[in-house]
Design an enzyme around this catalytic site. Structure first.
Site, PDB file in Angstrom:
ATOM      1  N   LYS A  50     -13.628 -21.544   1.491  1.00  0.00           N
ATOM      2  CA  LYS A  50     -13.516 -21.439   0.027  1.00  0.00           C
ATOM      3  C   LYS A  50     -13.280 -22.825  -0.578  1.00  0.00           C
ATOM      4  O   LYS A  50     -13.849 -23.161  -1.623  1.00  0.00           O
ATOM      5  CB  LYS A  50     -12.372 -20.467  -0.329  1.00  0.00           C
ATOM      6  CG  LYS A  50     -12.754 -19.029  -0.023  1.00  0.00           C
ATOM      7  CD  LYS A  50     -11.577 -18.064   0.024  1.00  0.00           C
ATOM      8  CE  LYS A  50     -12.070 -16.719   0.576  1.00  0.00           C
ATOM      9  NZ  LYS A  50     -11.003 -15.755   0.842  1.00  0.00           N
ATOM     10  N   GLN A  94      -4.915 -14.753  -0.283  1.00  0.00           N
ATOM     11  CA  GLN A  94      -5.635 -14.490   0.963  1.00  0.00           C
ATOM     12  C   GLN A  94      -4.957 -13.337   1.714  1.00  0.00           C
ATOM     13  O   GLN A  94      -3.768 -13.393   2.011  1.00  0.00           O
ATOM     14  CB  GLN A  94      -5.662 -15.774   1.822  1.00  0.00           C
ATOM     15  CG  GLN A  94      -6.504 -15.653   3.076  1.00  0.00           C
ATOM     16  CD  GLN A  94      -8.000 -15.446   2.785  1.00  0.00           C
ATOM     17  OE1 GLN A  94      -8.558 -16.079   1.896  1.00  0.00           O
ATOM     18  NE2 GLN A  94      -8.623 -14.538   3.513  1.00  0.00           N
ATOM     19  N   ASP A 117     -10.826 -11.897  -7.301  1.00  0.00           N
ATOM     20  CA  ASP A 117     -11.124 -11.068  -6.135  1.00  0.00           C
ATOM     21  C   ASP A 117     -11.416  -9.621  -6.555  1.00  0.00           C
ATOM     22  O   ASP A 117     -11.943  -8.836  -5.768  1.00  0.00           O
ATOM     23  CB  ASP A 117      -9.918 -11.067  -5.179  1.00  0.00           C
ATOM     24  CG  ASP A 117     -10.215 -11.784  -3.881  1.00  0.00           C
ATOM     25  OD1 ASP A 117     -11.405 -11.995  -3.584  1.00  0.00           O
ATOM     26  OD2 ASP A 117      -9.254 -12.118  -3.170  1.00  0.00           O
TER      27      ASP A 117
END
Ligand code: NDP
Length: 293
Positions: A50, A94, A117
């Site tokens: 990322k 994460q 997300d």
């Protein structure tokens, strides 16, 4: 039958170059903050991908690496700070978080307007209600990949195997939306599904998001099917210098030459996930700045 390989890397490169062009003309750089708690090896690799992606398209990015023993309040304070930070458009926690941290409470604390997300209940709710804002990256990437290769979904029978909130469940919602790149008839399968093979072998498209190496093969997938393999599993491979290799949730070698199209692992769905994360971050900046995108 020659199997068409649905290569996500090529599509990712295209998304990246479009984003790069847009960023060059934008009033400021979009900003992505990634929070990594603990030292899970796979998570560290995903975070570094990322970071590299952000570098490539010219986004501002910052990674907050926290010790596995970090308490919930410290994490919530950091998220609160990032929620208020105007240079940050997207906040990504994460997953998985270390045991002991309340994942639901933490995801709920992210400002839904920065939830790139798409895991905040508000964004999942918008997807269910048919007016999505931030769509989870892997499901969004799968639709984009299939559209790129002109694989139509409208009217098709799709079997999604795996019901996680990251992949299977939102993908089911997305595929069933009444829009031209979706409009499919979807069956969501999981570990409690009886006669899984009967369902998958009748499907026009099978999406495997299970997390079990080579779980689906010719007994479960019909000839001529379209196969999307989301799984990323590391297995022993003594012949490789590293001693391991990555495989998906379907038996690639057994299906290659039998199915119409299939995503490789690696190089299929994975690159699309990162591309969609960056696209969502761009969209978050456009929302924050009142730009058209
Ligand atoms: P989860 O472990 O959260 O979910 C797995 C799902 O598969 C569950 O719904 C489970 O059922 C179901 N399942 C497990 N075994 C079987 C079985 N034998 N038959 C039918 N269903 C089964 O996994 P994720 O969704 O997070 O990830 C799935 C895979 O995709 C992993 O390999 C992961 O690494 C990969 N992944 C890849 C991404 C990418 O960008 N390419 C992004 C995200 C994930 P139940 O609910 O009953 O337990």
């Amino acid at each position: 039958m020659e199997t068409l390989l649905l290569k996500g890397k090529a599509v990712r490169d295209q998304v990246f170059s479009e984003l790069k062009e847009k960023v060059a003309k934008a009033p400021r750089k979009p900003g992505l903050a990634v929070i990594l708690v603990g030292d899970d090896a796979a998570s560290s690799v995903y975070v570094s991908h990322k970071e590299k992606g952000c570098e490539e398209v010219g986004f501002h990015h910052e990674t907050h690496r926290l010790d596995a023993s970090t308490d919930e309040n410290t994490l919530l304070e950091l998220i609160g700070r990032l929620n208020r930070d105007r240079a940050i458009d997207g906040i990504l926690i994460q997953l998985p978080l270390p045991k002991g941290l309340d994942q639901d409470r933490i995801l709920l604390s992210v400002d839904p307007a920065k939830d790139v997300d798409g895991f905040h209940p508000e964004n999942l709710g918008r997807l269910v209600s048919g007016s999505p804002r931030f769509v989870p990256c892997t499901p969004k990437g799968i639709l984009r990949l299939l559209a790129h290769y002109d694989v139509p979904l409208a009217g098709k029978n799709v079997a999604v195997v795996g019901r996680s909130v990251i992949v299977g469940r939102p993908l089911t919602m997305l595929l069933s939306l009444k829009r031209s790149d979706a409009n499919a008839t979807v069956t969501l399968c999981h570990s409690g599904t009886k006669n899984l093979g009967e369902i998958t072998s009748r499907a026009d498209v099978v999406v495997a998001a299970i997390g079990v190496p080579k779980a689906l093969g010719p007994d479960e997938i019909a000839e001529g099917c379209i196969v999307v393999d989301v799984g990323i599993n590391r297995i022993d491979a003594p012949e490789r210098p590293k001693g391991t290799r990555l495989v998906g949730d379907v038996d690639f070698d057994a299906l290659n030459g039998r199915v119409a199209a299939m995503t490789p692992v690696p190089g299929g769905v994975g690159p699309m996930t990162i591309a969609m994360l960056l696209e969502n971050t761009w969209e978050a900046m456009c929302l924050a700045e009142g730009l058209d995108g």
